[in-house]
Design an enzyme around this catalytic site. Sequence first.
Site, PDB file in Angstrom:
ATOM      1  N   ARG A 222      -5.265 -13.220  -4.724  1.00 33.70           N
ATOM      2  CA  ARG A 222      -5.175 -11.754  -4.793  1.00 33.70           C
ATOM      3  C   ARG A 222      -4.616 -11.239  -3.475  1.00 33.70           C
ATOM      4  NH1 ARG A 222     -10.368  -9.547  -4.702  1.00 33.70           N
ATOM      5  NH2 ARG A 222      -9.886  -8.810  -2.622  1.00 33.70           N
ATOM      6  N   GLU A 238      -4.235  -8.489   3.364  1.00 33.49           N
ATOM      7  CA  GLU A 238      -4.428  -9.940   3.447  1.00 33.49           C
ATOM      8  C   GLU A 238      -4.111 -10.559   2.104  1.00 33.49           C
ATOM      9  OE1 GLU A 238      -8.274 -11.667   3.607  1.00 33.49           O
ATOM     10  OE2 GLU A 238      -9.168 -10.214   2.251  1.00 33.49           O
ATOM     11  N   ASN A 240      -5.706 -13.338  -0.370  1.00 29.26           N
ATOM     12  CA  ASN A 240      -6.888 -14.167  -0.640  1.00 29.26           C
ATOM     13  C   ASN A 240      -6.484 -15.359  -1.489  1.00 29.26           C
ATOM     14  OD1 ASN A 240      -9.198 -12.239   0.281  1.00 29.26           O
ATOM     15  ND2 ASN A 240      -7.846 -10.962  -0.945  1.00 29.26           N
ATOM     16  N   SER A 245     -12.191 -12.124  -5.765  1.00 28.25           N
ATOM     17  CA  SER A 245     -13.250 -11.584  -6.621  1.00 28.25           C
ATOM     18  C   SER A 245     -12.762 -10.480  -7.553  1.00 28.25           C
ATOM     19  CB  SER A 245     -14.385 -11.052  -5.745  1.00 28.25           C
ATOM     20  OG  SER A 245     -13.869 -10.079  -4.888  1.00 28.25           O
ATOM     21  N   LYS A 403      -6.382 -15.889   8.129  1.00 27.65           N
ATOM     22  CA  LYS A 403      -5.731 -14.767   8.799  1.00 27.65           C
ATOM     23  C   LYS A 403      -4.768 -15.253   9.886  1.00 27.65           C
ATOM     24  CE  LYS A 403      -9.064 -11.545   7.178  1.00 27.65           C
ATOM     25  NZ  LYS A 403      -9.785 -12.404   6.198  1.00 27.65           N
ATOM     26  N   LYS A 456      -9.351  -9.167  14.010  1.00 30.95           N
ATOM     27  CA  LYS A 456      -9.911  -9.947  12.898  1.00 30.95           C
ATOM     28  C   LYS A 456     -10.204 -11.387  13.306  1.00 30.95           C
ATOM     29  CE  LYS A 456      -7.527  -7.447   9.236  1.00 30.95           C
ATOM     30  NZ  LYS A 456      -6.859  -7.591   7.928  1.00 30.95           N
ATOM     31  N   GLU A 460     -13.769 -14.525   5.877  1.00 30.81           N
ATOM     32  CA  GLU A 460     -13.501 -13.876   4.601  1.00 30.81           C
ATOM     33  C   GLU A 460     -14.774 -13.197   4.118  1.00 30.81           C
ATOM     34  OE1 GLU A 460     -10.488 -13.994   3.174  1.00 30.81           O
ATOM     35  OE2 GLU A 460      -9.775 -15.259   4.810  1.00 30.81           O
ATOM     36  N   GLY A 461     -14.583 -12.255   3.228  1.00 28.95           N
ATOM     37  CA  GLY A 461     -15.750 -11.708   2.535  1.00 28.95           C
ATOM     38  C   GLY A 461     -16.214 -10.354   3.041  1.00 28.95           C
ATOM     39  N   ARG A 543      -9.782  -0.822  -5.180  1.00 29.35           N
ATOM     40  CA  ARG A 543     -11.079  -0.532  -4.571  1.00 29.35           C
ATOM     41  C   ARG A 543     -10.961   0.748  -3.773  1.00 29.35           C
ATOM     42  NH1 ARG A 543     -12.084  -5.917  -1.446  1.00 29.35           N
ATOM     43  NH2 ARG A 543      -9.831  -5.751  -1.511  1.00 29.35           N
TER      44      ARG A 543
HETATM   45  P1  ADP Z   1     -11.888  -9.879   4.448  1.00 28.24           P
HETATM   46  O1  ADP Z   1     -11.373 -11.261   4.317  1.00 28.24           O
HETATM   47  O2  ADP Z   1     -13.192  -9.797   5.122  1.00 28.24           O
HETATM   48  O3  ADP Z   1     -11.841  -9.144   3.136  1.00 28.24           O
HETATM   49  P2  ADP Z   1      -9.787  -8.063   5.274  1.00 28.24           P
HETATM   50  O4  ADP Z   1      -8.628  -8.393   6.113  1.00 28.24           O
HETATM   51  O5  ADP Z   1      -9.481  -7.819   3.840  1.00 28.24           O
HETATM   52  O6  ADP Z   1     -10.881  -9.187   5.454  1.00 28.24           O
HETATM   53  O7  ADP Z   1     -10.500  -6.799   5.863  1.00 28.24           O
HETATM   54  C1  ADP Z   1     -11.628  -6.204   5.248  1.00 28.24           C
HETATM   55  C2  ADP Z   1     -11.381  -4.725   5.008  1.00 28.24           C
HETATM   56  O8  ADP Z   1     -11.034  -4.080   6.234  1.00 28.24           O
HETATM   57  C3  ADP Z   1     -10.219  -4.430   4.069  1.00 28.24           C
HETATM   58  O9  ADP Z   1     -10.640  -4.439   2.732  1.00 28.24           O
HETATM   59  C4  ADP Z   1      -9.774  -3.068   4.540  1.00 28.24           C
HETATM   60  O10 ADP Z   1     -10.559  -2.058   3.960  1.00 28.24           O
HETATM   61  C5  ADP Z   1     -10.062  -3.090   6.023  1.00 28.24           C
HETATM   62  N1  ADP Z   1      -8.843  -3.467   6.759  1.00 28.24           N
HETATM   63  C6  ADP Z   1      -8.417  -4.714   7.016  1.00 28.24           C
HETATM   64  N2  ADP Z   1      -7.272  -4.705   7.705  1.00 28.24           N
HETATM   65  C7  ADP Z   1      -6.950  -3.413   7.877  1.00 28.24           C
HETATM   66  C8  ADP Z   1      -5.877  -2.746   8.528  1.00 28.24           C
HETATM   67  N3  ADP Z   1      -4.910  -3.427   9.126  1.00 28.24           N
HETATM   68  N4  ADP Z   1      -5.870  -1.402   8.518  1.00 28.24           N
HETATM   69  C9  ADP Z   1      -6.859  -0.717   7.920  1.00 28.24           C
HETATM   70  N5  ADP Z   1      -7.904  -1.277   7.303  1.00 28.24           N
HETATM   71  C10 ADP Z   1      -7.955  -2.618   7.280  1.00 28.24           C
HETATM   72 MG    MG Z   2     -10.179  -8.498   2.087  1.00 24.45          MG
END
Ligand code: ADP
Ligand code: MG
Length: 567
Positions: A222, A238, A240, A245, A403, A456, A460-461, A543
Amino acid sequence: MGIGSCSSSINHGHIAFSNLSSFSSSSATHRRHYNPNYPSKFIHIFPREVAGFAQIPLRITGCQSMNSFSSSLPLSFGDSESIETEGSREEVVPKLFPAPLSISPLLLEKLVYDALVWSSLNGLVVGDKAVKKSGTIPGVGMVHAPFSLLPSALRESYWKQACDLTPIFNELVDRVSLDGEFLQNSLSRTKKVDAFTSRLLDIHSKMMEINKKEVIRLGLHRSDYMVDAETNLLLQIELNTISSSFPGLSCLVSNLHRYLLNQHGKELGLDSNSVPGNAAVRQFAEALAKAWTEYDNERAVVMFVGQPEERNMYDQHWLSFLLKEIHSVNTIRKTLSEIDAEGELLLDGSLAIGGQIVAVVYFRAGYSPNDYPSESEWDARLMIEQSTTIKCPSITYHLVGTKKIQQELAKPMVLERFLEAEEVAKLRKCFAGLWSLDDSEITKHAIERPELFVLKPQREGGGNNIYGDDLKEMLLKLQQEKIEEQAAYILMQRIFPTSSLSYLIREGISHENQAISELGIYGAYLRNNDKVIMNEQCGYLMRTKVSSSNEGGVAAGFAVLDSIYLT
Ligand code: ADP
Ligand code: MG
């Protein structure tokens, strides 16, 4: 082209640099890290037009907002994510929609009631954390999954663009997975400071040493995006590659929204046909079934690897139910520690659990250090990897989704190693700024303007990212005390989507608030040696996240499941 069909290519229009002075870099080495997708806070780009996501704007008649929204307050989302919004972005929202809607308190009440009944009747449910056994025994302690009452508007061009990118990302994952050296080298410094990544890499190294090749490869991915309000660009958050999920529940939310618009569309001025059909769960089931067919053992099963306690079990059960119901494929469900206890590698390399051969292992656990509380779970992961079973994902696919690899792939001339120029150009358009902490100029800038970045770790998660003052402090600490540990993190340009008014339903209660949305597009890829059996976009997850802040502190925020209203 009908809704749900996504094959057109999209032209983003012209973007030009007018000023690079805000980073004041003159060196070519630094300049090559600049990305035309950065907003003007990074580099000055043409002014924005309209933004991509927004909840359908509702004008409430005779009804007070439950939460007042202060445009300058930092808002927190989910467990730890925090976003600041700017009130000025509000003004662009109405341009997206046919017209702002009127909704009376009576209609609101009716919509919420109908939505709650529909969710209960149709399995849009999760385990209720107030009930002890709700994460272990199906049917005990269920509550509706949190959802947005109405779909969120999304410009059709973004939708098509995101769908169009999916088969390219699927192919990219596969090609990168074959380059073991690239994965090991890119993650070599991270390995030294991140124990979890290190364990994954150890398994990967072992497989390289014994020259283990995955002939049949299955990916259920995803890719997540947000639309940056300032640049109007759809930017990837990102990709996945493990445990993506909500393929099950997201389809139900689309159906829920279609139902509500069928019932009340006239009063709302909305058309249910504008909510794209969502077949994520059927397509994922089909991909798993096709992988099972490729394994070619009629008596073999598909094994779901779950966490010992899983409140999101119904999302997973939807998938296993369809595998049985439509494809007549048997499934079993095990935790990693159960696999360690009950599993064995047979002489021919197949994996057997309690005497049953496993054709496909589908991971809905194993992506977080918490999933490996002891050596037993690591042993199970290694045993699976060593076997001939089809892994979804294999250790390589898992690593491609880290990442750090996302950041490495965003470097100049890296994508070119894996894809054709036309595909590279399409992917680059959705890349936000991504940097390693070696880039001292960006790190300096992030310390000065932490609100423009996200820090970051390799996790994940959700709940792991670092924002704002915490980001600044962490960068300073890493600079002064823990230089090596810098390799555990990446820096990312923070994306600021347009926020708009939403009704978020949680535990039967409607919360009206400003919210932002994140679009996820599912992709399935199945390959047997040279033959690509499936490379498809498979539905979507929207979401929507909201939070409130007040002077005294931060109120708990939350994210809900949503769908799309194409405009
Ligand atoms: P995870 O693997 O924990 O899901 P993500 O990279 O998806 O990591 O980050 C989690 C959440 O943080 C995302 O669903 C988003 O809402 C927010 N987020 C992540 N990166 C960004 C970004 N570059 N700008 C704004 N919000 C972000
Ligand atoms: Mg995410």
